[in-house]
Each structure stands twice: as structure tokens, then as C-alpha cells.
Design a protein around this motif. Structure first.
Motif, short mmCIF file in Angstrom:
data_model
loop_
_atom_site.label_atom_id
_atom_site.label_comp_id
_atom_site.label_asym_id
_atom_site.label_seq_id
_atom_site.Cartn_x
_atom_site.Cartn_y
_atom_site.Cartn_z
N SER A 48 0.85 -1.20 -0.06
CA SER A 48 0.12 0.05 -0.10
C SER A 48 0.98 1.25 -0.04
N HIS A 49 2.25 0.99 0.45
CA HIS A 49 3.00 2.38 0.41
C HIS A 49 3.46 2.58 -0.76
N ASP A 50 3.75 1.43 -1.51
CA ASP A 50 4.24 1.92 -3.00
C ASP A 50 3.21 2.27 -3.82
N LYS A 51 2.12 1.72 -3.46
CA LYS A 51 0.87 2.25 -4.53
C LYS A 51 0.42 3.58 -4.23
N ALA A 52 0.41 3.95 -3.20
CA ALA A 52 -0.04 5.17 -2.62
C ALA A 52 0.89 6.23 -3.03
N THR A 53 2.02 6.12 -2.74
CA THR A 53 2.93 7.17 -3.09
C THR A 53 3.38 7.27 -4.18
N ARG A 54 2.87 6.48 -5.32
CA ARG A 54 3.44 6.46 -6.59
C ARG A 54 2.14 6.90 -7.39
N GLY A 55 1.25 6.89 -7.06
CA GLY A 55 -0.06 7.24 -7.94
C GLY A 55 -1.35 8.00 -7.35
N ASP A 56 -1.31 8.23 -5.96
CA ASP A 56 -2.53 9.03 -5.34
C ASP A 56 -2.61 10.39 -5.98
N ASP A 57 -3.89 10.87 -6.07
CA ASP A 57 -4.21 12.20 -6.50
C ASP A 57 -4.33 13.03 -5.35
N LEU A 58 -4.46 12.45 -3.99
CA LEU A 58 -4.63 13.27 -2.82
C LEU A 58 -3.43 13.17 -2.00
N PRO A 59 -3.01 14.38 -1.47
CA PRO A 59 -1.86 14.60 -0.88
C PRO A 59 -1.68 13.40 0.24
N LEU A 60 -0.60 12.87 0.31
CA LEU A 60 -0.16 11.80 1.16
C LEU A 60 0.89 11.99 2.08
N LEU A 61 0.68 12.10 3.55
CA LEU A 61 1.89 12.38 4.49
C LEU A 61 2.01 10.98 4.98
N VAL A 62 3.45 10.81 4.91
CA VAL A 62 3.78 9.58 5.60
C VAL A 62 4.64 9.75 6.71
N ASP A 63 4.36 9.13 7.99
CA ASP A 63 5.18 9.29 9.17
C ASP A 63 6.07 7.73 9.08
N TYR A 64 7.46 7.99 8.81
CA TYR A 64 8.27 6.92 9.07
C TYR A 64 8.58 6.69 10.49
N TRP A 65 8.18 5.74 11.12
CA TRP A 65 8.41 5.66 12.70
C TRP A 65 8.75 4.30 12.94
N ALA A 66 8.97 3.79 14.25
CA ALA A 66 9.20 2.57 14.78
C ALA A 66 9.03 2.70 16.14
N PRO A 67 8.46 1.47 16.46
CA PRO A 67 8.12 1.36 17.98
C PRO A 67 9.06 1.52 19.11
N TRP A 68 10.30 1.57 19.00
CA TRP A 68 11.33 1.71 19.91
C TRP A 68 11.74 3.20 20.00
N CYS A 69 11.24 4.11 19.20
CA CYS A 69 11.51 5.29 19.28
C CYS A 69 10.35 6.23 19.83
N GLY A 70 11.36 6.75 20.91
CA GLY A 70 10.32 7.47 21.88
C GLY A 70 9.68 8.72 21.23
N PRO A 71 10.45 9.57 20.41
CA PRO A 71 9.62 10.80 19.88
C PRO A 71 8.85 10.51 19.17
#
Ligand code: ZN
Length: 149
Positions: A48-71
Motif C-alpha cells: 500500500s505504501h508503494d501504490k499510494a506514494t506512486r499514484g495517489d491524487d490526494l496529498p499523502l503524508l507518511v510518518d516513518y516511525w518505529a515502536p522503539w522510537c520515543g519521539p
């Protein structure tokens, strides 16, 4: 070209076409029936990441995160608030970089949380570090003219 905005279903990865006039009518995925625009932060996987970031017409903001990351965890409620504020004009989603390291490597993510704004298959801008909701909303609006609540 078919009419309407292309929107990837974050549940099943199906590409949908939604007329711009129907964005506020809670459009649903033609394949799995899940809502396409929820005002909530969607959880992406590699597909879904690759499809949405490569073709969607609505702006998409992706938060790249990890469970161990406090911030990252600290920013999660702020990111949720921003998702609510920007719906239905932009979608916010998150990708767990621990589960999908190849994607974050490909995106050149060096530190998390990192936010990348995509629109129509292009990276528009990125923002590093945890931010309050108002700053996240202002960041999106400074790059793409969308309204917010
Ligand atoms: Zn679906």
C-alpha cells in the motif's frame, strides 16, 4: 484517463477512483468496502505504501516511525490530530520502519520520525523530527494548498 481522483485503499491496496465532489461523502473501497478517507492515520505495508506514494491524487503524508522510537510515540497523538484536521483533503499514514527497513532505506530515511509528503507520484517535501499537530498541518498547507478544519 478515468474521471476522479486516484486513491489507494490502505487496507487492501486497491486503486480506486473517487470524483472530487464525493470526497466528503465517506467514499469506500470498491474492492474491500473499507472507507478510503477516515481522518485517521492509516497503517501502511510495503504494497500500500508503494501504490499510494506512486499514484495517489490526494496529498499523502507518511510518518516513518518505529515502536522503539520515543519521539515517534510522543508525536503519534499529534499526527492523529493533524490527520483529523486535514481530512478529507489530505491523508496521513504511517509506516513501521522496523517491519519494512527496505522501504525506509530506499526513501533515504536517516533518522525517525521523518515525514514525507507525496502527491501524484512525487515526493513534495520532507520534515524531520517530532512536531506538534499545528506544525504538521502548516507544513502540508505550505506545500500544497489544502484546507483544514
Ligand atoms: Zn480496499
Amino acid at each position: 484517463m478515468a474521471d476522479g481522483l486516484r486513491l489507494t485503499c490502505t487496507t487492501c491496496g486497491q486503486a480506486n477512483r473517487v470524483p472530487a465532489s464525493r470526497l466528503t461523502d465517506s467514499p469506500k473501497c470498491g474492492s474491500c468496502g473499507d472507507p478510503l478517507i477516515t481522518g485517521k492515520v492509516a497503517e501502511l505495508d510495503a504494497t500500500s505504501h508503494d501504490k499510494a506514494t506512486r499514484g495517489d491524487d490526494l496529498p499523502l503524508l507518511v510518518d516513518y516511525w518505529a515502536p522503539w522510537c520515543g519521539p515517534c510515540r510522543a508525536m503519534a497523538p499529534e499526527f492523529s490530530r493533524a490527520a483529523q484536521a486535514l481530512a478529507p483533503h489530505a491523508r496521513l499514514a504511517k509506516l513501521n520502519t522496523e517491519d519494512f527497513p527496505a522501504i525506509s532505506q530506499r526513501a533515504g530515511i536517516r533518522g525517525i520520525p521523518a515525514l514525507i509528503l507525496y502527491h501524484r507520484g512525487k515526493e513534495i517535501a520532507r520534515l524531520a523530527g517530532a512536531r506538534p499537530a499545528a506544525e504538521i498541518v502548516a507544513f502540508v498547507q505550505s506545500k500544497i494548498p489544502v484546507s483544514a478544519r
